[in-house]
Design a protein around this motif. Structure first.
Motif, short mmCIF file in Angstrom:
data_model
loop_
_atom_site.label_atom_id
_atom_site.label_comp_id
_atom_site.label_asym_id
_atom_site.label_seq_id
_atom_site.Cartn_x
_atom_site.Cartn_y
_atom_site.Cartn_z
N ASN A 1 0.87 -1.28 0.06
CA ASN A 1 0.14 0.09 0.06
C ASN A 1 0.72 1.28 0.14
N GLU A 2 2.01 0.96 0.21
CA GLU A 2 3.10 2.34 0.45
C GLU A 2 4.30 2.04 -0.30
N VAL A 3 4.86 3.27 -0.99
CA VAL A 3 6.18 3.36 -1.60
C VAL A 3 7.00 4.23 -0.88
N LYS A 4 8.24 3.95 -0.61
CA LYS A 4 9.09 4.83 0.07
C LYS A 4 10.10 5.13 -1.09
N ILE A 5 10.11 6.51 -1.26
CA ILE A 5 11.21 7.15 -2.39
C ILE A 5 12.02 8.31 -1.45
N TYR A 6 13.19 7.97 -1.79
CA TYR A 6 14.03 9.25 -1.62
C TYR A 6 14.95 9.78 -2.78
N ALA A 7 14.76 10.83 -3.00
CA ALA A 7 15.44 11.64 -4.23
C ALA A 7 16.10 12.58 -3.73
N VAL B 1 2.45 7.32 -1.39
CA VAL B 1 3.85 7.29 -1.63
C VAL B 1 4.52 8.53 -0.57
N LYS B 2 5.47 7.94 0.04
CA LYS B 2 6.15 8.70 1.21
C LYS B 2 7.42 9.21 0.28
N PHE B 3 7.50 10.32 -0.11
CA PHE B 3 8.64 10.80 -0.93
C PHE B 3 9.50 11.99 -0.10
N VAL B 4 10.60 11.70 -0.08
CA VAL B 4 11.50 12.59 0.73
C VAL B 4 12.62 13.19 -0.34
N GLN B 5 12.73 14.25 -0.19
CA GLN B 5 14.02 15.02 -0.92
C GLN B 5 14.62 15.95 -0.15
N THR C 1 15.41 0.48 5.18
CA THR C 1 15.47 0.21 3.82
C THR C 1 14.35 0.93 2.91
N ILE C 2 14.74 1.25 2.04
CA ILE C 2 13.46 2.09 1.08
C ILE C 2 13.18 1.31 -0.07
N ASP C 3 12.27 1.59 -1.17
CA ASP C 3 11.68 0.94 -2.21
C ASP C 3 12.68 1.78 -3.41
N ILE C 4 12.75 2.74 -3.32
CA ILE C 4 13.34 3.50 -4.63
C ILE C 4 14.32 4.70 -3.92
N TYR D 1 15.59 -0.68 -5.15
CA TYR D 1 15.44 -0.22 -6.75
C TYR D 1 16.15 0.99 -6.74
N TRP D 2 16.83 1.25 -7.70
CA TRP D 2 17.70 2.34 -8.00
C TRP D 2 17.33 3.09 -9.47
#
Length: 464
Positions: A20-26, A60-64, A218-221, A251-252
């Motif tokens: 249900n949730e995607v963790k992304i770090y940009a 989506v939990k998106f961190v930048q 651990t993150i997803d992307i 994933y990268w």
């Protein structure tokens, strides 16, 4: 959905750890100057990634992050007789002007390095305790060779990396490949207290610390520009996996470079273009369109001819959408729905999804939108169809453009109403056979850049 994973160099089915949730770090900007189009490409590309995953139903939990203390920031502060804090805050504000101009959605969190010093010290301390890092006269270095998988993201053999490594003057490393986690403060530099003395964090460690704090071990992307693969992301992997004892990112994703007039953009060549200077001439939306109009992994070439082509493409989309507004407003409620036509219109949704599911292929996603436009122009605008057909087309058009983050500069209602009133006056004049008044209204509108077109469904208008 399949995405190309830089780690494995293959397209892989994307399966988040949590369904249900995607963790992304940009990785975000180092804030010492205006962002250039090289910075803006990952900003726009991974904004589309976030929008698309949300479109497909994920939270989506998106961190930048913002790197707000760094050698470049300190040097800029010295040049401008200012402080690092004033410089970083100034260019964070300038970043927001450009980012919002590009229709970038704010991340879930935008952490700053200076606001996470405790977390940075904590992860460095853990690495020291485990023997992966060591302190020398206030500096702390990571023991690169102790991490056996170093080089796995960039796919570079350790022997090749060692042959190109050097120890700079003033560094006291055990090995040339070791990199700084903490830097002892030099006279006049900003600093924070730490177990190793006064100093500040290295560039790589801040992202590992903020990843762990805001997204977990651990993150997803993890995503960013191709230039970050080595050494930045390689070093993030090493320090994070050694500190946390688990996979850092599953994933990268990395976007390709930008060329300017077929030459790689570079400050040393003086051919880099800031978003601000392009936007002042062409506006922000054409920049966003340009940056997502090619597949994100492909290199793209910037020149004025391409920007003008992108502007023409946007103009075509705006014209279609404005014509749809007119069609919806003037549709005959007595006309029955054409289910085959509705089905044909809706088929472009799956066409769009198929494109985006194939490694975020925005180029083919945009092609799906233009195929929809073609059908709108030939099947709807030139015929009398039901209001439901017109509304279905308009809703799908808006749905797909919202995922891409384009067409966000629709005409203001006040101006629309004024023009519509004038068109109505012209129509009434024509009914009264007052051709002089009708022609004058048309000429006055044309002088303002408003072009009228008589269609079977009534009068439509566009801006030149």
């Amino acid at each position: 959905m399949k995405i190309f994973n830089t780690m494995t160099r293959t397209k892989e089915e994307f399966v988040p750890a949590d369904p249900n949730e995607v963790k992304i770090y940009a990785c975000g900007p180092t804030v010492y100057n205006y962002i250039h189009i090289g910075n803006a490409r990952p900003l726009c590309v991974f904004d589309v990634l976030r929008r698309y995953l949300e479109y497909r139903g994920y939270n989506v939990k998106f961190v930048q992050n913002f790197t707000d203390v760094d050698d470049k920031i300190i040097n800029r502060a010295i040049e401008e007789n200012s402080t690092f804090k004033e410089i970083s805050e100034k260019y964070i504000n300038e970043f927001w002007t450009d980012a919002h101009g590009l229709n970038f959605k704010d991340a879930t969190v935008h952490p700053k390095a200076t606001e996470n010093i405790d977390e940075i010290i904590d992860i460095i301390s853990s690495l020291v305790e485990k023997g992966y890092a060591y302190a020398v006269n206030g500096d702390v270095y990571f023991r690169t060779l102790k991490f056996n998988e170093y080089g796995k993201l960039s796919h570079q053999p350790i022997d090749d990396l060692q042959s190109g490594a050097r120890i700079a003057v003033g560094e006291q490393k055990e090995d040339p490949l070791d990199f700084a986690l903490w830097k002892a403060a030099k006279e006049g530099e900003p600093y924070w207290e730490s177990p190793w003395g006064k100093g500040r964090p290295g560039w790589h460690i801040e992202c590992s610390a903020m990843n762990r704090k805001y997204l977990g071990n651990t993150i997803d992307i993890h995503c960013g520009g191709q230039d970050l693969i080595f050494p930045h992301h390689e070093n993030e992997i090493a320090q994070s996996e050694c500190a946390n004892g688990c996979t850092f990112s599953r994933y990268w994703m990395h976007n390709g470079y930008i060329n300017v007039d077929n030459v790689k953009m570079s400050k040393s060549l003086g051919n880099f273009k800031t978003v601000r200077e392009i936007a002042e001439k062409y506006g922000y939306e054409v920049i966003r369109y340009f940056l997502i109009s090619s597949h994100y992994r492909s290199p793209i070439n910037y020149n004025l001819e391409i920007i003008e082509q992108c502007q023409a493409a946007l103009d075509r989309l705006y014209t279609c959408r404005e014509s749809l507004d007119f069609a919806v407003k003037n549709a005959d409620d007595s006309i029955a729905d054409d289910e085959n036509l509705i089905s044909k219109i809706n088929s472009h949704r799956q066409q769009f999804i198929d494109a985006m599911d194939d490694d975020l292929n925005t180029a083919d996603g945009i092609a799906a939108v233009f195929d929809l436009v073609k059908d709108i122009n030939t099947l709807i605008l030139d015929k009398k169809v039901s209001k439901n057909v017109c509304t279905t087309a308009a809703d799908l058009f808006d749905e797909l453009c919202a995922v891409l983050g384009i067409l966000y500069n629709r005409k203001s209602n006040d101006i629309d109403s004024e023009i519509e009133d004038l068109i109505e006056q012209r129509q009434q004049a024509r009914k009264n056979k007052d051709w002089a008044t009708a022609d004058k209204i048309r000429d006055d509108l044309k002088a303002r850049g408003i072009i009228l077109k008589d269609t079977p469904n009534g009068v439509t208008w566009t801006k030149e």
